[in-house]
Write a protein that holds these residues in place. Structure first.
Motif, PDB file in Angstrom:
ATOM      1  N   LEU A  41       0.810  -1.218   0.000  1.00  0.00           N
ATOM      2  CA  LEU A  41       0.000   0.000   0.000  1.00  0.00           C
ATOM      3  C   LEU A  41       0.845   1.271   0.000  1.00  0.00           C
ATOM      4  O   LEU A  41       0.544   2.223  -0.725  1.00  0.00           O
ATOM      5  CB  LEU A  41      -0.986   0.003   1.167  1.00  0.00           C
ATOM      6  CG  LEU A  41      -1.996   1.149   1.175  1.00  0.00           C
ATOM      7  CD1 LEU A  41      -2.806   1.194  -0.123  1.00  0.00           C
ATOM      8  CD2 LEU A  41      -2.927   1.015   2.371  1.00  0.00           C
ATOM      9  N   VAL A  42       1.897   1.328   0.788  1.00  0.00           N
ATOM     10  CA  VAL A  42       2.754   2.520   0.795  1.00  0.00           C
ATOM     11  C   VAL A  42       3.376   2.712  -0.582  1.00  0.00           C
ATOM     12  O   VAL A  42       3.430   3.830  -1.101  1.00  0.00           O
ATOM     13  CB  VAL A  42       3.835   2.438   1.899  1.00  0.00           C
ATOM     14  CG1 VAL A  42       4.832   3.581   1.771  1.00  0.00           C
ATOM     15  CG2 VAL A  42       3.194   2.454   3.280  1.00  0.00           C
ATOM     16  N   PHE A  43       3.826   1.625  -1.186  1.00  0.00           N
ATOM     17  CA  PHE A  43       4.363   1.696  -2.546  1.00  0.00           C
ATOM     18  C   PHE A  43       3.307   2.257  -3.499  1.00  0.00           C
ATOM     19  O   PHE A  43       3.610   3.104  -4.346  1.00  0.00           O
ATOM     20  CB  PHE A  43       4.819   0.312  -3.008  1.00  0.00           C
ATOM     21  CG  PHE A  43       5.217   0.265  -4.454  1.00  0.00           C
ATOM     22  CD1 PHE A  43       6.439   0.760  -4.860  1.00  0.00           C
ATOM     23  CD2 PHE A  43       4.361  -0.272  -5.401  1.00  0.00           C
ATOM     24  CE1 PHE A  43       6.804   0.722  -6.209  1.00  0.00           C
ATOM     25  CE2 PHE A  43       4.716  -0.314  -6.739  1.00  0.00           C
ATOM     26  CZ  PHE A  43       5.940   0.182  -7.144  1.00  0.00           C
ATOM     27  N   ALA A  44       2.067   1.798  -3.363  1.00  0.00           N
ATOM     28  CA  ALA A  44       0.996   2.251  -4.251  1.00  0.00           C
ATOM     29  C   ALA A  44       0.761   3.754  -4.122  1.00  0.00           C
ATOM     30  O   ALA A  44       0.701   4.466  -5.134  1.00  0.00           O
ATOM     31  CB  ALA A  44      -0.291   1.476  -3.956  1.00  0.00           C
ATOM     32  N   VAL A  45       0.642   4.244  -2.890  1.00  0.00           N
ATOM     33  CA  VAL A  45       0.342   5.675  -2.737  1.00  0.00           C
ATOM     34  C   VAL A  45       1.550   6.543  -3.074  1.00  0.00           C
ATOM     35  O   VAL A  45       1.389   7.641  -3.621  1.00  0.00           O
ATOM     36  CB  VAL A  45      -0.252   6.022  -1.357  1.00  0.00           C
ATOM     37  CG1 VAL A  45      -1.559   5.284  -1.125  1.00  0.00           C
ATOM     38  CG2 VAL A  45       0.708   5.793  -0.233  1.00  0.00           C
ATOM     39  N   THR A  46       2.762   6.065  -2.790  1.00  0.00           N
ATOM     40  CA  THR A  46       3.927   6.870  -3.165  1.00  0.00           C
ATOM     41  C   THR A  46       4.123   6.857  -4.681  1.00  0.00           C
ATOM     42  O   THR A  46       4.555   7.863  -5.253  1.00  0.00           O
ATOM     43  CB  THR A  46       5.213   6.432  -2.426  1.00  0.00           C
ATOM     44  OG1 THR A  46       5.479   5.056  -2.686  1.00  0.00           O
ATOM     45  CG2 THR A  46       5.100   6.683  -0.937  1.00  0.00           C
ATOM     46  N   SER A  47       3.776   5.758  -5.333  1.00  0.00           N
ATOM     47  CA  SER A  47       3.827   5.725  -6.801  1.00  0.00           C
ATOM     48  C   SER A  47       2.814   6.693  -7.387  1.00  0.00           C
ATOM     49  O   SER A  47       3.093   7.374  -8.386  1.00  0.00           O
ATOM     50  CB  SER A  47       3.553   4.310  -7.321  1.00  0.00           C
ATOM     51  OG  SER A  47       4.592   3.445  -6.953  1.00  0.00           O
ATOM     52  N   ILE A  72       1.467  14.077   2.462  1.00  0.00           N
ATOM     53  CA  ILE A  72       2.821  14.554   2.765  1.00  0.00           C
ATOM     54  C   ILE A  72       3.429  13.704   3.879  1.00  0.00           C
ATOM     55  O   ILE A  72       4.592  13.306   3.797  1.00  0.00           O
ATOM     56  CB  ILE A  72       2.799  16.045   3.154  1.00  0.00           C
ATOM     57  CG1 ILE A  72       2.382  16.906   1.962  1.00  0.00           C
ATOM     58  CG2 ILE A  72       4.157  16.484   3.684  1.00  0.00           C
ATOM     59  CD1 ILE A  72       2.112  18.367   2.307  1.00  0.00           C
ATOM     60  N   ASN A  73       2.648  13.425   4.907  1.00  0.00           N
ATOM     61  CA  ASN A  73       3.162  12.623   6.029  1.00  0.00           C
ATOM     62  C   ASN A  73       3.643  11.252   5.577  1.00  0.00           C
ATOM     63  O   ASN A  73       4.744  10.819   5.930  1.00  0.00           O
ATOM     64  CB  ASN A  73       2.090  12.463   7.114  1.00  0.00           C
ATOM     65  CG  ASN A  73       1.901  13.713   7.928  1.00  0.00           C
ATOM     66  OD1 ASN A  73       2.789  14.558   8.023  1.00  0.00           O
ATOM     67  ND2 ASN A  73       0.729  13.839   8.531  1.00  0.00           N
ATOM     68  N   VAL A  74       2.828  10.557   4.794  1.00  0.00           N
ATOM     69  CA  VAL A  74       3.197   9.216   4.334  1.00  0.00           C
ATOM     70  C   VAL A  74       4.376   9.296   3.378  1.00  0.00           C
ATOM     71  O   VAL A  74       5.346   8.540   3.505  1.00  0.00           O
ATOM     72  CB  VAL A  74       1.999   8.496   3.672  1.00  0.00           C
ATOM     73  CG1 VAL A  74       2.433   7.205   2.991  1.00  0.00           C
ATOM     74  CG2 VAL A  74       0.915   8.213   4.703  1.00  0.00           C
ATOM     75  N   TYR A  75       4.308  10.217   2.428  1.00  0.00           N
ATOM     76  CA  TYR A  75       5.368  10.298   1.429  1.00  0.00           C
ATOM     77  C   TYR A  75       6.721  10.609   2.076  1.00  0.00           C
ATOM     78  O   TYR A  75       7.714   9.925   1.806  1.00  0.00           O
ATOM     79  CB  TYR A  75       5.058  11.343   0.344  1.00  0.00           C
ATOM     80  CG  TYR A  75       6.094  11.279  -0.738  1.00  0.00           C
ATOM     81  CD1 TYR A  75       6.014  10.295  -1.721  1.00  0.00           C
ATOM     82  CD2 TYR A  75       7.193  12.131  -0.742  1.00  0.00           C
ATOM     83  CE1 TYR A  75       6.995  10.169  -2.682  1.00  0.00           C
ATOM     84  CE2 TYR A  75       8.176  12.006  -1.698  1.00  0.00           C
ATOM     85  CZ  TYR A  75       8.071  11.029  -2.667  1.00  0.00           C
ATOM     86  OH  TYR A  75       9.060  10.885  -3.606  1.00  0.00           O
ATOM     87  N   CYS A  76       6.777  11.624   2.903  1.00  0.00           N
ATOM     88  CA  CYS A  76       8.059  12.032   3.490  1.00  0.00           C
ATOM     89  C   CYS A  76       8.587  10.994   4.477  1.00  0.00           C
ATOM     90  O   CYS A  76       9.793  10.717   4.495  1.00  0.00           O
ATOM     91  CB  CYS A  76       7.940  13.409   4.136  1.00  0.00           C
ATOM     92  SG  CYS A  76       7.779  14.723   2.901  1.00  0.00           S
ATOM     93  N   ALA A  77       7.727  10.406   5.288  1.00  0.00           N
ATOM     94  CA  ALA A  77       8.187   9.367   6.217  1.00  0.00           C
ATOM     95  C   ALA A  77       8.769   8.193   5.435  1.00  0.00           C
ATOM     96  O   ALA A  77       9.849   7.682   5.768  1.00  0.00           O
ATOM     97  CB  ALA A  77       7.046   8.900   7.118  1.00  0.00           C
ATOM     98  N   LEU A 170       1.047   0.452  10.359  1.00  0.00           N
ATOM     99  CA  LEU A 170       0.685   1.806  10.796  1.00  0.00           C
ATOM    100  C   LEU A 170       0.291   2.674   9.600  1.00  0.00           C
ATOM    101  O   LEU A 170      -0.695   3.418   9.663  1.00  0.00           O
ATOM    102  CB  LEU A 170       1.844   2.446  11.560  1.00  0.00           C
ATOM    103  CG  LEU A 170       2.192   1.821  12.904  1.00  0.00           C
ATOM    104  CD1 LEU A 170       3.514   2.375  13.432  1.00  0.00           C
ATOM    105  CD2 LEU A 170       1.073   2.041  13.914  1.00  0.00           C
ATOM    106  N   ALA A 171       1.064   2.577   8.515  1.00  0.00           N
ATOM    107  CA  ALA A 171       0.772   3.374   7.320  1.00  0.00           C
ATOM    108  C   ALA A 171      -0.565   2.971   6.714  1.00  0.00           C
ATOM    109  O   ALA A 171      -1.349   3.829   6.301  1.00  0.00           O
ATOM    110  CB  ALA A 171       1.893   3.229   6.298  1.00  0.00           C
TER     111      ALA A 171
END
Length: 187
Positions: A41-47, A72-77, A170-171
């Motif tokens: 999921l983090v990969f998906a939203v950062t992509s 911004i929080n997810v991307y930068c973390a 957590l993400a």
């Protein structure tokens, strides 16, 4: 996850699969979020976010600054976390502005990972107190910047505390809580 981190990814077997999924997620739809596996999921939203960057990433700051706070929080973390894991805080300060690092600390805190936020804030304090420039322009600048041991303790602490499974859990909770900000509407 940046375009340079596919080698450290356990999700994708090769660069081709990584880039294929990255391209797919560049047009991420909000209604897909819950069906994406936790470890992806983090990969998906950062992509999806990086899909808004120009090909040379020159508009990265502009795009990030235009995003809603949860994005911004997810991307930068994620971005700063990957940098620390691959090359330590010396690499982070060479490659990224202090603004992204400070926002990453806020992102870790917002996600519910305060230990990583504290370590990241310690690294910021070390950088400010040292008076070192935040970035360089050449390999010599980087070697000179990274040659110091200023970040040795915080690098070890970050790598000891960071747990990919915990970060992803957590993400995921955070992304789903603020789903209205992630992805495009419609099918």
């Amino acid at each position: 996850m940046s375009k340079f981190n596919f080698l450290s990814s356990e999700i994708f077997g090769d660069a081709e699969a990584f880039m294929e999924q990255r391209k797919r997620y560049a047009s991420l739809k909000r209604d897909e979020l819950e069906s994406i596996p936790e470890d992806e999921l983090v990969f998906a939203v950062t992509s999806w976010i990086e899909g808004k960057f120009s090909e040379d990433w020159r508009n990265m700051g502009e795009v990030i600054n235009s995003l809603p706070t949860p994005c911004i929080n997810v991307y930068c973390a994620n971005h700063i976390g990957n940098e620390v894991l691959s090359g330590g805080f010396g690499q982070v300060f060479f490659n990224s502005s202090r603004d992204y690092i400070g926002v990453a600390a806020a992102g870790f805190r917002a996600l519910g990972y305060p230990k990583l936020a504290d370590i990241t804030e310690q690294a910021l304090k070390i950088n400010y107190d040292s008076g070192k420039k935040t970035s360089g322009h050449s390999i010599e600048d980087f070697l000179d910047f990274a040659a110091c041991d200023d970040y040795k303790t915080v690098d070890k602490d970050f790598k000891r505390v960071f747990d990919a499974g915990k970060f992803n859990r957590l993400a995921r909770d955070y992304i789903l809580k603020y789903a209205k900000y992630f992805g495009e509407t419609g099918k």
